[in-house]
Design an enzyme around this catalytic site. Structure first.
Site, short mmCIF file in Angstrom:
data_model
loop_
_atom_site.label_atom_id
_atom_site.label_comp_id
_atom_site.label_asym_id
_atom_site.label_seq_id
_atom_site.Cartn_x
_atom_site.Cartn_y
_atom_site.Cartn_z
N ASP A 2 0.83 -1.21 0.00
CA ASP A 2 0.00 0.00 0.00
C ASP A 2 0.86 1.26 0.00
OD1 ASP A 2 -2.39 1.35 -0.03
OD2 ASP A 2 -2.64 1.34 2.15
N HIS A 54 2.86 3.51 -8.90
CA HIS A 54 2.66 2.09 -9.26
C HIS A 54 3.89 1.57 -10.02
CE1 HIS A 54 -1.29 2.47 -7.71
NE2 HIS A 54 -1.81 3.13 -8.72
N SER A 90 -7.26 -5.46 -5.63
CA SER A 90 -8.41 -6.03 -4.92
C SER A 90 -9.67 -5.92 -5.77
CB SER A 90 -8.62 -5.29 -3.59
OG SER A 90 -9.15 -4.00 -3.83
N ARG A 124 -11.80 2.06 -8.91
CA ARG A 124 -10.96 3.26 -9.09
C ARG A 124 -11.21 3.85 -10.48
NH1 ARG A 124 -5.17 2.52 -5.98
NH2 ARG A 124 -6.07 1.77 -4.04
N LEU A 129 11.04 -20.41 -4.53
CA LEU A 129 9.96 -19.58 -4.00
C LEU A 129 8.70 -19.66 -4.87
CD1 LEU A 129 9.04 -17.11 -2.14
CD2 LEU A 129 9.93 -15.65 -3.96
N SER A 185 -8.31 -4.76 4.66
CA SER A 185 -8.86 -4.48 3.33
C SER A 185 -9.21 -5.74 2.54
CB SER A 185 -7.90 -3.59 2.53
OG SER A 185 -7.64 -2.38 3.22
C1 IPE Z 1 -5.45 -2.72 -0.46
O1 IPE Z 1 -5.08 -1.39 -0.63
C2 IPE Z 1 -5.42 -3.44 -1.77
C3 IPE Z 1 -4.10 -3.66 -2.35
C4 IPE Z 1 -2.96 -3.38 -1.79
C5 IPE Z 1 -4.11 -4.28 -3.66
P1 IPE Z 1 -6.17 -0.25 -0.84
O2 IPE Z 1 -5.43 1.03 -0.90
O3 IPE Z 1 -7.03 -0.59 -1.99
O4 IPE Z 1 -7.03 -0.38 0.50
P2 IPE Z 1 -7.83 0.72 1.31
O5 IPE Z 1 -8.79 1.35 0.35
O6 IPE Z 1 -6.84 1.68 1.86
O7 IPE Z 1 -8.51 -0.06 2.40
C1 IPE Z 2 -1.30 0.34 -3.47
O1 IPE Z 2 -1.15 1.71 -3.48
C2 IPE Z 2 -1.49 -0.24 -4.86
C3 IPE Z 2 -2.85 -0.74 -5.14
C4 IPE Z 2 -3.84 -0.76 -4.27
C5 IPE Z 2 -3.10 -1.25 -6.46
P1 IPE Z 2 -2.39 2.68 -3.56
O2 IPE Z 2 -2.73 2.91 -4.98
O3 IPE Z 2 -3.49 2.18 -2.71
O4 IPE Z 2 -1.77 4.03 -2.94
P2 IPE Z 2 -2.39 4.92 -1.81
O5 IPE Z 2 -2.77 4.01 -0.68
O6 IPE Z 2 -3.55 5.63 -2.39
O7 IPE Z 2 -1.28 5.85 -1.42
MG MG Z 3 -4.02 2.38 -0.74
#
Ligand code: IPE
Ligand code: IPE
Ligand code: MG
Length: 241
Positions: free
Chosen positions: A22, A39, A67, A73, A133, A198
């Site tokens: 995250d 990303h 997820s 998004r 792995l 999450s």
């Molecule tokens: C959780 O992160 C999903 C992934 C890392 C793929 P999110 O950024 O989507 O989760 P929330 O919205 O903070 O709970």
């Molecule tokens: C995690 O980073 C990657 C995915 C959930 C795909 P985020 O895109 O959730 O980044 P933040 O949490 O908004 O900073």
């Molecule tokens: Mg996030």
């Protein structure tokens, strides 16, 4: 200061580590870039962490990459993420083979766009003989989706007379999840400071140790990974006993 890699106990490693990657968006924003840049840099952390896990002999590394809820998004971000994922999987296949890493995927892969599913399956097939792995990508994954599916499938088996209601036990439920051949994680890491799950591996983490770090995913490096393992090794796991 010595590195965490040198002080972790190689005889007491978790077999399976799961990571909620995250903070890509926040990391990018902090440097004045758009979320996609975060990303893209997150891919470097995936490579580093996979290598770090392989170097010390971890058996399973599960990465939460996308997820079920992430489908909501903005379309431009979803498209960019899918392209990045598939591009990376294709490009990294030779490296995975070189490092004896087997790719696996869990999640509702039928929702992947275009030929993404085909490319993913190709990489899974081409690395299936590796016995180092196992890198498990959670893609279009959510735990409630997975558990709901398991309930449906168990119901079907009961209706078809393949099993009785009284045969249903915790082992049977585990065997109907997408992680059926994979041991439960001993350690789950979440980056970027949020302390929530999450919708990730809810059934599987019943007795998992949780580790939260402020580090954003794109800044996560081998030493951060080894530090999490070191911290895990200082804990006393009781399993209710
Ligand atoms: C959780 O992160 C999903 C992934 C890392 C793929 P999110 O950024 O989507 O989760 P929330 O919205 O903070 O709970
Ligand atoms: C995690 O980073 C990657 C995915 C959930 C795909 P985020 O895109 O959730 O980044 P933040 O949490 O908004 O900073
Ligand atoms: Mg996030």
């Amino acid at each position: 200061m010595s590195s965490f890699k040198e002080i972790i106990d190689l005889n007491n490693l978790p077999q399976h580590i799961a990571i909620i990657m995250d903070g890509n968006g926040r990391w990018a924003k902090e440097q004045g870039y758009d979320r996609i840049f975060g990303h893209q840099n997150g891919v470097i952390s995936v490579r580093e962490t996979t290598e770090a896990a392989a170097e010390i002999g971890i058996k399973y590394l599960t990465l939460y990459a996308f997820s079920t809820e992430n489908w909501s998004r903005p379309q431009s971000e979803v498209d960019a993420l899918m392209e990045l994922l598939i591009d990376t999987i294709e490009k990294e296949t030779p490296t995975l083979n070189k490092n004896n890493v087997r790719l696996m995927a869990i999640g509702d892969l039928t929702r992947l766009p275009g030929n993404a599913g085909v490319k993913l399956q190709r990489c899974i097939l081409e690395t299936s003989q590796n016995d180092g792995l196992a890198l498990v990508l959670a893609l279009s994954y959510s735990s409630r989706w997975e558990i709901t599916n398991a309930v449906k499938n168990i119901c079907k088996e009961v209706i078809e007379g393949k099993c009785n209601i009284d045969d249903i036990n915790s082992e049977m439920v585990s065997n109907h999840l997408t992680t059926k051949s994979i041991p439960d994680p001993e350690l789950m890491i979440r980056t970027s400071g949020e302390e929530r799950i999450s919708n990730f591996l809810l059934w599987q983490i019943a007795y998992t140790e949780l580790y939260f770090t402020q580090t954003h995913w794109p800044a996560f490096r081998k030493e951060n990974f080894y530090e999490a393992i070191y911290e895990f090794q200082q804990r006393e796991r009781r399993f209710g006993k």
